[in-house]
Enzyme design. Sequence first.
Site, PDB file in Angstrom:
ATOM      1  N   ASP A   1       0.877  -1.320   0.004  1.00 27.21           N
ATOM      2  CA  ASP A   1      -0.226  -0.071   0.024  1.00 27.21           C
ATOM      3  C   ASP A   1       1.116   1.344   0.126  1.00 27.21           C
ATOM      4  O   ASP A   1       1.907   1.406   0.322  1.00 27.21           O
ATOM      5  CB  ASP A   1      -0.973   0.065   1.220  1.00 27.21           C
TER       6      ASP A   1
ATOM      7  N   HIS B   1      -5.903   2.839  -4.066  1.00 28.08           N
ATOM      8  CA  HIS B   1      -5.922   3.279  -2.551  1.00 28.08           C
ATOM      9  C   HIS B   1      -6.513   4.518  -2.169  1.00 28.08           C
ATOM     10  O   HIS B   1      -5.777   5.101  -1.095  1.00 28.08           O
ATOM     11  CB  HIS B   1      -4.515   2.611  -1.985  1.00 28.08           C
TER      12      HIS B   1
ATOM     13  N   HIS C   1      -5.417   9.459   0.585  1.00 30.22           N
ATOM     14  CA  HIS C   1      -5.515   8.462   2.066  1.00 30.22           C
ATOM     15  C   HIS C   1      -6.358   9.059   2.926  1.00 30.22           C
ATOM     16  O   HIS C   1      -5.928   9.325   4.400  1.00 30.22           O
ATOM     17  CB  HIS C   1      -4.181   8.458   2.393  1.00 30.22           C
TER      18      HIS C   1
ATOM     19  N   HIS D   1       3.689  -2.292   2.975  1.00 30.61           N
ATOM     20  CA  HIS D   1       3.680  -1.015   2.287  1.00 30.61           C
ATOM     21  C   HIS D   1       5.129  -0.768   1.771  1.00 30.61           C
ATOM     22  O   HIS D   1       6.161  -1.134   2.312  1.00 30.61           O
ATOM     23  CB  HIS D   1       3.454   0.053   3.679  1.00 30.61           C
TER      24      HIS D   1
END
Length: 287
Positions: free
Chosen positions: A107, A158, A162, A252
């Site tokens: 991510d 994603h 964020h 990540h």
Amino acid sequence: MSSEVSEKSAVPRRVLLGATACLSILGLDRLLTACSSSGAGTGTAGAAPGPAAPAAPAAPAADSYRLRPFTPGGATHATPPRQPLPVRAEAALTLATPGKKIAITLDDGPHPTYTPQVLKLLRTYKVPGTFFVIGENAHSHPDLVRAIADEGHVVANHSWSHPQLDTLSQKRVRRELGDTCDIIQDILGAPPDLARAPYGAWDKASLTVCAELGMEPLGWSVDTNDWARPGTSSIAGSVLEGAHSGAIVLTHDGGGDRSQTVTALGQVLPKLLDRGYELVLPTAPPV
């Protein structure tokens, strides 16, 4: 008398003609300047000027996107990029395919330092990964988005900046997910099939938008907590201890210093293969 009148009237006529000529030259000069400016923006001499491009989001610092306000491209997304899907009650936490299979997901990238390092590891062990990219990072590093796809990995959504989707209006969720679909489609020629909510925070409204945009929501079953940089051994241990058939592993490649994650992946990938796991890409669950 008549000649005197004629002479007197000749002066204003000359002045009028001169003024007209000056105005014509000025108008031509402005026209040429405008054409030159339009042509310079197209990159092709004599090409017809196209529509003005939307203002581009500012390039983000590697780990600052969580702190900045939403700055999307501004698309309205009246028409979804592909056919809508059934609205899921929740995100899938494990793989739909049976067998001893694991999916590695990453991510918050792409990141100019860590994404290439992760790609090198995946290339070394000949395994695929799924990259859930932040829209503004994809905008800043389109070459990395292309590199991910070119090496056979999945580029997924994603959000743009964020945020926690379940705290937003449905309109704002549509912008967050929709603008990220757009930038991925602009770079790769096709929108993403998968989406992951930041923090895994889905609700009915965001799941509805996800489905309308033609994406399946995906969660995870093995959380490495690598975002907190707990140490390489802790990250590697989380993967190896939590590994199971159908596992989706959360790691990540962006959002900060991911050197621990890269080192941990270099340790766990060969061990997972030695244990007989097949590393795969996620597929949509059955309807």
